[in-house]
Design a protein around this motif. Structure first.
Motif, PDB file in Angstrom:
ATOM      1  N   TYR A  74       0.823  -1.200   0.000  1.00 16.18           N
ATOM      2  CA  TYR A  74       0.000   0.000   0.000  1.00 16.18           C
ATOM      3  C   TYR A  74       0.858   1.252   0.000  1.00 16.18           C
ATOM      4  O   TYR A  74       0.604   2.202  -0.755  1.00 16.18           O
ATOM      5  CB  TYR A  74      -0.951   0.025   1.204  1.00 16.18           C
ATOM      6  N   PHE A  75       1.884   1.283   0.845  1.00 15.52           N
ATOM      7  CA  PHE A  75       2.704   2.482   0.946  1.00 15.52           C
ATOM      8  C   PHE A  75       3.579   2.668  -0.293  1.00 15.52           C
ATOM      9  O   PHE A  75       3.847   3.808  -0.699  1.00 15.52           O
ATOM     10  CB  PHE A  75       3.548   2.440   2.218  1.00 15.52           C
ATOM     11  N   ALA A  76       4.022   1.573  -0.898  1.00 15.26           N
ATOM     12  CA  ALA A  76       4.773   1.695  -2.153  1.00 15.26           C
ATOM     13  C   ALA A  76       3.890   2.288  -3.245  1.00 15.26           C
ATOM     14  O   ALA A  76       4.310   3.176  -4.002  1.00 15.26           O
ATOM     15  CB  ALA A  76       5.306   0.333  -2.577  1.00 15.26           C
ATOM     16  N   GLU A  77       2.649   1.813  -3.325  1.00 10.15           N
ATOM     17  CA  GLU A  77       1.741   2.321  -4.355  1.00 10.15           C
ATOM     18  C   GLU A  77       1.257   3.730  -4.015  1.00 10.15           C
ATOM     19  O   GLU A  77       1.011   4.535  -4.916  1.00 10.15           O
ATOM     20  CB  GLU A  77       0.581   1.347  -4.546  1.00 10.15           C
ATOM     21  N   LEU A  78       1.143   4.044  -2.719  1.00  9.14           N
ATOM     22  CA  LEU A  78       0.812   5.414  -2.328  1.00  9.14           C
ATOM     23  C   LEU A  78       1.923   6.362  -2.770  1.00  9.14           C
ATOM     24  O   LEU A  78       1.653   7.456  -3.293  1.00  9.14           O
ATOM     25  CB  LEU A  78       0.622   5.509  -0.813  1.00  9.14           C
ATOM     26  N   ALA A  79       3.182   5.947  -2.574  1.00 11.63           N
ATOM     27  CA  ALA A  79       4.310   6.774  -3.006  1.00 11.63           C
ATOM     28  C   ALA A  79       4.255   7.016  -4.504  1.00 11.63           C
ATOM     29  O   ALA A  79       4.498   8.132  -4.986  1.00 11.63           O
ATOM     30  CB  ALA A  79       5.629   6.109  -2.613  1.00 11.63           C
ATOM     31  N   ASP A  80       3.922   5.977  -5.256  1.00  9.99           N
ATOM     32  CA  ASP A  80       3.796   6.117  -6.707  1.00  9.99           C
ATOM     33  C   ASP A  80       2.711   7.137  -7.054  1.00  9.99           C
ATOM     34  O   ASP A  80       2.896   7.980  -7.941  1.00  9.99           O
ATOM     35  CB  ASP A  80       3.473   4.757  -7.313  1.00  9.99           C
ATOM     36  N   SER A  81       1.593   7.084  -6.352  1.00  9.53           N
ATOM     37  CA  SER A  81       0.495   8.021  -6.607  1.00  9.53           C
ATOM     38  C   SER A  81       0.885   9.444  -6.229  1.00  9.53           C
ATOM     39  O   SER A  81       0.532  10.404  -6.924  1.00  9.53           O
ATOM     40  CB  SER A  81      -0.754   7.599  -5.827  1.00  9.53           C
ATOM     41  N   VAL A  82       1.602   9.601  -5.120  1.00  8.81           N
ATOM     42  CA  VAL A  82       2.045  10.931  -4.704  1.00  8.81           C
ATOM     43  C   VAL A  82       3.012  11.521  -5.725  1.00  8.81           C
ATOM     44  O   VAL A  82       2.923  12.701  -6.097  1.00  8.81           O
ATOM     45  CB  VAL A  82       2.695  10.870  -3.307  1.00  8.81           C
ATOM     46  N   ILE A  83       3.947  10.695  -6.197  1.00  5.87           N
ATOM     47  CA  ILE A  83       4.909  11.170  -7.188  1.00  5.87           C
ATOM     48  C   ILE A  83       4.201  11.614  -8.469  1.00  5.87           C
ATOM     49  O   ILE A  83       4.507  12.661  -9.049  1.00  5.87           O
ATOM     50  CB  ILE A  83       5.954  10.082  -7.487  1.00  5.87           C
ATOM     51  N   ALA A  84       3.219  10.831  -8.900  1.00  7.38           N
ATOM     52  CA  ALA A  84       2.466  11.183 -10.110  1.00  7.38           C
ATOM     53  C   ALA A  84       1.706  12.489  -9.912  1.00  7.38           C
ATOM     54  O   ALA A  84       1.696  13.360 -10.799  1.00  7.38           O
ATOM     55  CB  ALA A  84       1.507  10.056 -10.481  1.00  7.38           C
TER      56      ALA A  84
END
Length: 304
Positions: A74-84
């Motif tokens: 979840y946190f890895a994918e959250l980081a991806d979403s934040v970066i985008a």
């Protein structure tokens, strides 16, 4: 070694100040000089020092994201979403992980992440009693459900109602012996934690459907890693407690649940239905695909 501003100035045959003016888009520079400096930057692969630029402009256009651990999907994918979301706003992101360590969380709050304009912070060990720590002199947005009412902006998800909806989904499909994997080991509902909020939703769904609560179906797990989901499900099977569904409090645990059920030869969803929480990408590739709660991760990132 990385090229420096001095290297660029030497190659372009200009002063370091001129290179700085070009890098910072100073308008009053002759076109031929600007072109020469930009050619030297390209030739040397020079990258401006963002922190130095920030000292001059007061902004780095870099934000920080601090999460418990990136090994949790979840946190890895959250980081991806934040970066985008940040890239859409011409911002860069520095990601740090505090590992659920209280001292590290406190240090990040005190110092921020270096050379950033603000911080998105998902705490794990800090709680309601630590609200004064969130009185900081930089932009701060809290993520998650550990702390409410702190002096900072806060983006959260609907843990209790979403968990209730997940269990109601199972009930609507005729399931009555619904196990829960992921309750916090101390079993208290007094502290604000995602596990407690989701457990409350689970219990509410059962109560409103007139299904008796059975403590033997609630399996404590921490941390929420796949192997712990495997172990908890193996213990549930070995206990002999009857169950026809499992609500895992996050998808990472649910992946472990699916593995343990497959090992035991239990068919999903014919014998036991499984639903998770978070809608991580890996859930689409299990057999069968994992049913899950979509928490709106992209919306959370964009709003934060």
């Amino acid at each position: 070694m990385s090229a420096t501003m001095r290297d660029v100035a030497r190659l372009a045959k200009v002063s370091i100040k001129t290179v700085s003016n070009v890098v910072n888009d100073y308008p009053h520079i002759r076109p031929e000089t600007r072109a020469r400096v930009e050619a030297a930057i390209e030739a040397l692969g020079y990258r401006p020092n963002l922190s130095a630029r920030g000292l001059r402009s007061g902004r780095t256009r870099v934000i920080g994201l601090a999460v418990p651990e990136l090994r949790q999907n979840y946190f890895a994918e959250l980081a991806d979403s934040v970066i985008a979301a940040a890239e859409e706003r011409q911002l860069s992101v520095v990601v740090g992980q505090h590992g659920g360590d209280r001292e590290r969380e406190t240090a990040i709050l005190r110092e921020g992440l270096r050379h950033t304009d603000g911080l998105l912070f998902s705490p794990e060990r800090l709680g309601q009693e630590d609200q004064e720590l969130f009185e900081v002199d930089y932009p701060l947005v809290l993520l998650g459900e550990r702390i409410f009412g702190a002096p900072a902006d806060h983006v959260a998800m609907h843990n209790t109602s979403a968990a209730q909806a997940a269990v109601e989904h199972l009930i609507e499909r005729g399931r009555r012996r619904i196990a829960l994997v992921g309750a916090h080991p101390d079993g208290r509902l007094g502290q604000v934690r995602p596990s407690d909020l989701r457990l409350a939703g689970y219990r509410r769904a059962l109560t409103e459907a007139d299904i008796p609560l059975d403590p033997t179906l609630e399996r404590p797990v921490a941390p929420w890693h796949p192997q712990n989901g495997v172990d908890a499900t193996r213990e549930l099977i070995a206990s002999g407690v009857e169950f026809d569904a499992v609500f895992a409090l996050n998808d990472t645990l649910a992946l472990g649940v699916l593995r343990a059920l497959a090992e035991a030869g239990i068919a999903v969803p014919d014998q036991v239905a499984v639903i998770g929480f978070d809608n991580i990408d890996d859930g689409r590739f299990t057999v069968p695909s994992l049913s899950t709660v979509d928490t709106g991760r992209d919306d959370i990132a964009a709003l934060a």
